[in-house]
Scaffold this motif. Structure first.
Motif, PDB file in Angstrom:
ATOM      1  N   ASP A  85       0.671  -1.326   0.079  1.00  0.00           N
ATOM      2  CA  ASP A  85      -0.102   0.123  -0.230  1.00  0.00           C
ATOM      3  C   ASP A  85       0.807   1.188   0.066  1.00  0.00           C
ATOM      4  O   ASP A  85       0.394   2.446  -0.362  1.00  0.00           O
ATOM      5  N   SER A  86       1.971   1.044   0.329  1.00  0.00           N
ATOM      6  CA  SER A  86       3.107   2.226   0.304  1.00  0.00           C
ATOM      7  C   SER A  86       4.371   1.884   0.127  1.00  0.00           C
ATOM      8  O   SER A  86       4.646   0.797   0.269  1.00  0.00           O
ATOM      9  N   LEU A  87       5.209   2.881  -0.141  1.00  0.00           N
ATOM     10  CA  LEU A  87       6.730   2.531  -0.439  1.00  0.00           C
ATOM     11  C   LEU A  87       7.270   2.210   1.100  1.00  0.00           C
ATOM     12  O   LEU A  87       8.186   1.144   1.227  1.00  0.00           O
ATOM     13  N   GLU A  88       6.802   2.862   2.104  1.00  0.00           N
ATOM     14  CA  GLU A  88       7.514   2.707   3.511  1.00  0.00           C
ATOM     15  C   GLU A  88       7.213   0.963   3.813  1.00  0.00           C
ATOM     16  O   GLU A  88       8.083   0.269   4.303  1.00  0.00           O
ATOM     17  N   ALA A  89       5.948   0.536   3.352  1.00  0.00           N
ATOM     18  CA  ALA A  89       5.594  -0.854   3.766  1.00  0.00           C
ATOM     19  C   ALA A  89       6.555  -1.830   2.829  1.00  0.00           C
ATOM     20  O   ALA A  89       6.826  -2.888   3.366  1.00  0.00           O
ATOM     21  N   MET A  90       6.778  -1.251   1.698  1.00  0.00           N
ATOM     22  CA  MET A  90       7.608  -2.213   0.818  1.00  0.00           C
ATOM     23  C   MET A  90       9.001  -2.423   1.474  1.00  0.00           C
ATOM     24  O   MET A  90       9.664  -3.443   1.307  1.00  0.00           O
ATOM     25  N   PHE A  91       9.503  -1.365   2.134  1.00  0.00           N
ATOM     26  CA  PHE A  91      10.892  -1.458   2.884  1.00  0.00           C
ATOM     27  C   PHE A  91      11.091  -1.656   4.114  1.00  0.00           C
ATOM     28  O   PHE A  91      11.994  -1.652   4.759  1.00  0.00           O
ATOM     29  N   GLY A  92       9.721  -2.026   4.533  1.00  0.00           N
ATOM     30  CA  GLY A  92       9.576  -2.431   6.125  1.00  0.00           C
ATOM     31  C   GLY A  92       9.794  -1.143   7.048  1.00  0.00           C
ATOM     32  O   GLY A  92      10.295  -1.363   8.123  1.00  0.00           O
TER      33      GLY A  92
END
Length: 476
Positions: free
Chosen positions: A463-470
């Motif tokens: 849902d977000s780039l932050e979630a993609m990078f943990g």
């Protein structure tokens, strides 16, 4: 040279020869090239090179070239001896002067011979005789004796039987003549180009002159050569002394018109020339704008893809180059701005979204303790100097059936280890989801996301780039 060597007790251990080769260029002189290579690489097991005379190095127009090859041999400790010359090649001032003189004489001999051959070719063309080369498709070479009577038709690669014979053009088989006339019809009446005509002939399995596939170059030759009018033309191009090919102006051509039966009419040849001239000039501004109106009338809207896919219309990029931008072209054409400008303005916004996403990804990687830098390939990051990530934007498309599709390219040169795809909302520049795809097996160039069925791709979705990078998402 064998007698020369025997009389002086020299043993011949190797021979280098270029029989029947032109001495104007080093190209094609396999014997001389091999000699120089053997000398420079140390493969030469001899101490003396016997040369018949100074001109045997070549009749180069730059006289220093033959001197250079002799210097290469002597600089590697190998003597050069000229068997038929009256002087000793001992490095004395006299021998140097004589060698320079003979090299200049060899170059001048080639220039004089070239001019004599050219003048003879011009004279024979004016008399109606063909000068060298193949006849071309639908034509044949025929030999004529000194009494003017035709003796025989020559096949491809066959030479005339006597020096006194002369060669003229003759019509080829009827089916080849019919093909030439069909080519002109396709070009002038049906509007096909060189490439399209070649493709059609290949589809019909029509053999060319050499039985190789037809090409646009072969078609262009048939459509522009006056020999199909029955005209004999010489000196359209010249290649004197093996230098660059020169395209001569028409006033320097040597011609004899109506020398043999024509395959097509003058009117048809002139129409083909006019079509080619018009195509080379390209459509006028008014014609280009009318093309845009035709696209709009058919589809009720206009995009660069619709322009490019429309038959008989140039690529959309041409309109942008011609009018400064597609937006300006649409305005001049008077098409509906509500449907015309949306694509262009959205594309600019998408570009801005891509650039900001790249910057944010670099920042997130930095926060995670890694490094990231842009490399030469557009939108590609190199992470920790080891892993490549390509960032792409997937816009929503509506297919013919009304279904929503997102096309995501996953390959490149070289392919990236991962692809970050921005799935955009329908008709918007807002990001819907982020996808992180690893390097997949080469099953295709695209991943297709379906609006009605996310399929197995959901496991790559974030849902977000932050979630993609943990990392925890920042509050909006």
């Amino acid at each position: 040279m064998e007698i020369y060597a025997t009389e002086r007790g020299i043993e011949i251990v190797r021979q280098y020869m270029d029989e029947g080769k032109s001495g104007l260029r080093i190209k094609g002189r396999t014997g001389l090239l091999q000699l120089i290579e053997d000398v420079q690489t140390g493969e030469a097991t001899f101490g003396v090179i016997l040369v018949h005379d100074v001109t045997r190095w070549g009749r180069f127009q730059d006289v220093d070239e033959s001197a250079y090859y002799e210097y290469v041999c002597r600089s590697h400790g190998i003597d050069v001896v000229y068997c038929a010359e009256q002087f000793q090649n001992d490095g004395s001032p006299l021998s140097s002067i004589l060698k320079s003189l003979k090299r200049a004489m060899a170059a001048e001999y080639s220039r004089e011979l070239s001019e004599k051959v050219f003048m003879a070719q011009c004279e024979f063309t004016a008399l109606g005789f063909k000068q060298g080369g193949t006849a071309g498709y639908a034509l044949r070479r025929a030999t004529f004796g000194a009494d003017g009577r035709q003796k025989k038709t020559l096949e491809l690669g066959e030479r005339k039987g006597a020096l006194t014979d002369r060669v003229q053009f003759a019509l080829g088989p009827a089916h080849e003549v019919a093909v030439v006339r069909r080519i002109y019809k396709w070009y002038v009446t049906d509007g096909l180009g060189d490439t399209a005509i070649a493709a059609r002939l290949n589809e019909l399995a029509v053999p060319s002159e050499t039985t190789r596939p037809w090409t646009a170059w072969l078609i262009r030759g048939i459509l522009t050569n006056e020999k199909y009018l029955g005209n004999l033309v010489f000196n359209r191009r010249s290649f004197k002394l093996s230098r660059d090919v020169v395209h001569n102006p028409a006033e320097e051509w040597i011609r004899r018109n109506d020398q043999f039966p024509a395959l097509i009419t003058h009117a048809l040849f002139d129409r083909a020339a006019e079509v080619r001239r018009r195509r080379q000039q390209g459509p006028t501004d008014d014609e280009l704008l009318e093309m845009l109106r035709r696209v709009f009338r058919k589809h009720g809207r206009i995009t660069s893809n619709l322009i490019t896919e429309f038959p008989g219309i140039p690529n959309a990029k041409l309109f942008g180059i011609k009018f400064g931008s597609l937006l300006h072209a649409y305005t001049l054409a008077g098409v509906d701005s509500a449907t015309s400008f949306d694509f262009v303005t959205t594309r600019r916004a998408i570009r801005s979204t891509l650039l900001s996403t790249i910057s944010k990804v670099r920042m997130l990687i930095d926060q995670a303790g890694g490094t990231a830098r842009l490399i030469a390939h557009p939108g590609t990051l190199l992470i920790n100097e080891a892993v490549t990530v390509k960032i792409v934007v997937a816009r929503a498309r509506i297919d013919i059936g009304g279904n929503v599709r997102w096309k995501i390219p996953t390959t490149g040169k070289p392919p990236a280890h991962f692809t970050i795809a921005l799935q955009m909302e329908i008709g918007s520049i807002v990001v819907r989801h982020y996808y992180l795809f690893p390097l997949l097996e080469p099953t295709g160039h695209m991943i297709t996301l379906r609006g009605e069925d996310p399929g197995g791709e959901w496991k790559f979705r974030h849902d977000s780039l932050e979630a993609m990078f943990g990392l925890p998402a920042r509050p909006r």
